[in-house]
Every structure is written in structure tokens, then in C-alpha cells.
Design a protein around this motif. Structure first.
Motif, PDB file in Angstrom:
ATOM      1  N   GLY A 185     -62.953  38.277 -13.181  1.00  0.00           N
ATOM      2  CA  GLY A 185     -63.220  37.391 -12.292  1.00  0.00           C
ATOM      3  C   GLY A 185     -63.087  38.291 -10.903  1.00  0.00           C
ATOM      4  O   GLY A 185     -62.689  39.408 -11.097  1.00  0.00           O
ATOM      5  N   ALA A 186     -63.544  37.561  -9.717  1.00  0.00           N
ATOM      6  CA  ALA A 186     -63.754  38.347  -8.556  1.00  0.00           C
ATOM      7  C   ALA A 186     -62.655  37.842  -7.347  1.00  0.00           C
ATOM      8  O   ALA A 186     -62.668  38.717  -6.324  1.00  0.00           O
ATOM      9  N   GLY A 187     -61.813  36.906  -7.810  1.00  0.00           N
ATOM     10  CA  GLY A 187     -60.788  36.752  -6.949  1.00  0.00           C
ATOM     11  C   GLY A 187     -61.407  35.532  -5.984  1.00  0.00           C
ATOM     12  O   GLY A 187     -61.008  35.505  -4.760  1.00  0.00           O
ATOM     13  N   LEU A 188     -62.370  34.886  -6.378  1.00  0.00           N
ATOM     14  CA  LEU A 188     -62.589  33.923  -5.449  1.00  0.00           C
ATOM     15  C   LEU A 188     -62.217  32.231  -5.994  1.00  0.00           C
ATOM     16  O   LEU A 188     -62.512  31.418  -5.230  1.00  0.00           O
ATOM     17  N   GLY A 189     -61.830  32.006  -7.244  1.00  0.00           N
ATOM     18  CA  GLY A 189     -61.360  30.838  -7.472  1.00  0.00           C
ATOM     19  C   GLY A 189     -60.568  30.036  -6.626  1.00  0.00           C
ATOM     20  O   GLY A 189     -61.124  28.781  -6.351  1.00  0.00           O
ATOM     21  N   LEU A 190     -59.325  30.408  -6.024  1.00  0.00           N
ATOM     22  CA  LEU A 190     -58.619  29.476  -5.431  1.00  0.00           C
ATOM     23  C   LEU A 190     -59.209  29.207  -4.030  1.00  0.00           C
ATOM     24  O   LEU A 190     -59.006  28.298  -3.199  1.00  0.00           O
ATOM     25  N   SER A 191     -60.006  30.316  -3.506  1.00  0.00           N
ATOM     26  CA  SER A 191     -60.590  30.367  -2.268  1.00  0.00           C
ATOM     27  C   SER A 191     -61.625  29.031  -2.076  1.00  0.00           C
ATOM     28  O   SER A 191     -61.970  28.261  -1.356  1.00  0.00           O
ATOM     29  N   ILE A 192     -62.459  29.012  -3.419  1.00  0.00           N
ATOM     30  CA  ILE A 192     -63.453  27.963  -3.648  1.00  0.00           C
ATOM     31  C   ILE A 192     -62.673  26.483  -3.464  1.00  0.00           C
ATOM     32  O   ILE A 192     -63.058  25.522  -2.950  1.00  0.00           O
ATOM     33  N   VAL A 193     -61.670  26.426  -4.363  1.00  0.00           N
ATOM     34  CA  VAL A 193     -60.805  25.199  -4.622  1.00  0.00           C
ATOM     35  C   VAL A 193     -60.467  24.962  -3.137  1.00  0.00           C
ATOM     36  O   VAL A 193     -60.593  23.705  -2.798  1.00  0.00           O
ATOM     37  N   ALA A 194     -59.776  25.956  -2.253  1.00  0.00           N
ATOM     38  CA  ALA A 194     -59.420  25.487  -0.951  1.00  0.00           C
ATOM     39  C   ALA A 194     -60.686  25.024   0.054  1.00  0.00           C
ATOM     40  O   ALA A 194     -60.282  23.966   0.536  1.00  0.00           O
ATOM     41  N   SER A 195     -61.794  25.607  -0.247  1.00  0.00           N
ATOM     42  CA  SER A 195     -62.914  25.235   0.631  1.00  0.00           C
ATOM     43  C   SER A 195     -63.442  23.899   0.351  1.00  0.00           C
ATOM     44  O   SER A 195     -63.645  22.859   1.043  1.00  0.00           O
ATOM     45  N   LEU A 196     -63.271  23.385  -0.954  1.00  0.00           N
ATOM     46  CA  LEU A 196     -63.873  22.143  -1.381  1.00  0.00           C
ATOM     47  C   LEU A 196     -62.712  21.062  -1.016  1.00  0.00           C
ATOM     48  O   LEU A 196     -63.075  20.013  -0.655  1.00  0.00           O
ATOM     49  N   ALA A 197     -61.454  21.332  -1.007  1.00  0.00           N
ATOM     50  CA  ALA A 197     -60.425  20.478  -0.722  1.00  0.00           C
ATOM     51  C   ALA A 197     -60.735  20.229   0.959  1.00  0.00           C
ATOM     52  O   ALA A 197     -60.447  19.095   1.317  1.00  0.00           O
ATOM     53  N   ARG A 198     -60.857  21.238   1.761  1.00  0.00           N
ATOM     54  CA  ARG A 198     -60.865  21.060   3.193  1.00  0.00           C
ATOM     55  C   ARG A 198     -62.372  20.255   3.302  1.00  0.00           C
ATOM     56  O   ARG A 198     -62.400  19.306   4.408  1.00  0.00           O
ATOM     57  N   ALA A 199     -63.378  20.405   2.704  1.00  0.00           N
ATOM     58  CA  ALA A 199     -64.471  19.494   2.801  1.00  0.00           C
ATOM     59  C   ALA A 199     -64.235  17.988   2.691  1.00  0.00           C
ATOM     60  O   ALA A 199     -65.271  17.441   3.108  1.00  0.00           O
ATOM     61  N   HIS A 200     -63.273  17.977   1.807  1.00  0.00           N
ATOM     62  CA  HIS A 200     -63.076  16.448   1.443  1.00  0.00           C
ATOM     63  C   HIS A 200     -61.751  15.690   2.035  1.00  0.00           C
ATOM     64  O   HIS A 200     -61.024  15.033   1.529  1.00  0.00           O
ATOM     65  N   SER A 201     -61.384  16.436   3.035  1.00  0.00           N
ATOM     66  CA  SER A 201     -59.881  16.373   3.675  1.00  0.00           C
ATOM     67  C   SER A 201     -58.878  16.167   2.739  1.00  0.00           C
ATOM     68  O   SER A 201     -58.002  15.318   2.866  1.00  0.00           O
ATOM     69  N   ALA A 202     -58.849  16.845   1.787  1.00  0.00           N
ATOM     70  CA  ALA A 202     -57.916  17.116   0.965  1.00  0.00           C
ATOM     71  C   ALA A 202     -56.964  18.072   1.112  1.00  0.00           C
ATOM     72  O   ALA A 202     -57.259  19.215   1.748  1.00  0.00           O
ATOM     73  N   GLU A 203     -55.876  18.264   0.105  1.00  0.00           N
ATOM     74  CA  GLU A 203     -54.963  19.535   0.430  1.00  0.00           C
ATOM     75  C   GLU A 203     -54.792  20.316  -0.832  1.00  0.00           C
ATOM     76  O   GLU A 203     -54.544  19.443  -1.828  1.00  0.00           O
ATOM     77  N   ALA A 204     -54.882  21.552  -0.975  1.00  0.00           N
ATOM     78  CA  ALA A 204     -54.760  22.440  -2.101  1.00  0.00           C
ATOM     79  C   ALA A 204     -53.332  23.057  -1.979  1.00  0.00           C
ATOM     80  O   ALA A 204     -53.200  23.838  -0.880  1.00  0.00           O
ATOM     81  N   THR A 205     -52.675  23.102  -2.885  1.00  0.00           N
ATOM     82  CA  THR A 205     -51.388  23.673  -2.933  1.00  0.00           C
ATOM     83  C   THR A 205     -51.304  24.499  -4.180  1.00  0.00           C
ATOM     84  O   THR A 205     -51.868  24.107  -5.122  1.00  0.00           O
ATOM     85  N   ALA A 206     -50.250  25.128  -4.410  1.00  0.00           N
ATOM     86  CA  ALA A 206     -49.912  26.021  -5.532  1.00  0.00           C
ATOM     87  C   ALA A 206     -48.619  26.619  -5.444  1.00  0.00           C
ATOM     88  O   ALA A 206     -48.019  26.858  -4.478  1.00  0.00           O
ATOM     89  N   HIS A 207     -48.085  26.575  -6.615  1.00  0.00           N
ATOM     90  CA  HIS A 207     -46.798  27.116  -6.630  1.00  0.00           C
ATOM     91  C   HIS A 207     -46.350  27.931  -8.171  1.00  0.00           C
ATOM     92  O   HIS A 207     -47.161  27.519  -9.132  1.00  0.00           O
ATOM     93  N   PRO A 208     -45.675  29.138  -8.167  1.00  0.00           N
ATOM     94  CA  PRO A 208     -45.522  29.740  -9.412  1.00  0.00           C
ATOM     95  C   PRO A 208     -44.809  29.123 -10.473  1.00  0.00           C
ATOM     96  O   PRO A 208     -43.900  28.229 -10.067  1.00  0.00           O
ATOM     97  N   ASN A 209     -45.149  29.396 -11.885  1.00  0.00           N
ATOM     98  CA  ASN A 209     -44.321  28.810 -12.973  1.00  0.00           C
ATOM     99  C   ASN A 209     -43.505  29.823 -13.005  1.00  0.00           C
ATOM    100  O   ASN A 209     -43.464  30.760 -12.983  1.00  0.00           O
ATOM    101  N   PRO A 210     -42.242  29.085 -13.728  1.00  0.00           N
ATOM    102  CA  PRO A 210     -41.011  29.874 -13.947  1.00  0.00           C
ATOM    103  C   PRO A 210     -41.488  30.904 -15.240  1.00  0.00           C
ATOM    104  O   PRO A 210     -41.000  32.022 -14.979  1.00  0.00           O
TER     105      PRO A 210
END
Length: 74
Positions: free
Chosen positions: A33-58
Motif C-alpha cells: 500500500g501507499a498509506g492512503l487508506g485511512l485518509s480516503i476513509v476520512a475524506s469520504l466521512a467528511r463529505a457525508h458529514s460523518a465521523e471517522a475514528t480509530a483506536h489500537p487493538n490490544p
């Protein structure tokens, strides 16, 4: 969405939403990958007035959540 992988420091998670940001340096291996996955998720969320969050798994990896606003009844 939950995935597995190496442990992710909590302080690194916000940076993973930025374009071309990766947890580790690229090794130029096939399919890494190129490191674009979560930035695309965040952009799509913003475009639809949504919120994207992430947290580390144990045990490693991340859990990513996208929450869309409730639709109003028409």
C-alpha cells in the motif's frame, strides 16, 4: 472494521488519517500500500458529514469506525 497487525501506539493513530502516512517506513514489498487508506476513509466521512475514528487493538492492528448522522424523516 477491525484488522490485525503490529501494535499501533495510540499517539500515532491521528497521523494515520493523513495522506501517505504509515506506521512504519515502506519496504517496497508487493501489496504493502501507499498509506492512503485511512485518509480516503476520512475524506469520504467528511463529505457525508460523518465521523471517522480509530483506536489500537490490544493484540495489534486497529479498529476503525465511521459514524454517519441520522437521516431526518421527510
Amino acid at each position: 472494521m477491525t484488522n490485525t497487525g503490529p501494535p499501533v501506539p495510540a499517539e500515532s493513530v491521528p497521523y494515520l488519517f493523513e495522506p501517505f502516512r504509515r506506521l512504519e517506513a515502506r519496504r517496497h514489498a508487493p501489496g504493502e500500500g501507499a498509506g492512503l487508506g485511512l485518509s480516503i476513509v476520512a475524506s469520504l466521512a467528511r463529505a457525508h458529514s460523518a465521523e471517522a475514528t480509530a483506536h489500537p487493538n490490544p493484540g495489534g492492528g486497529l479498529t476503525v469506525r465511521v459514524v454517519f448522522p441520522a437521516r431526518s424523516a421527510e
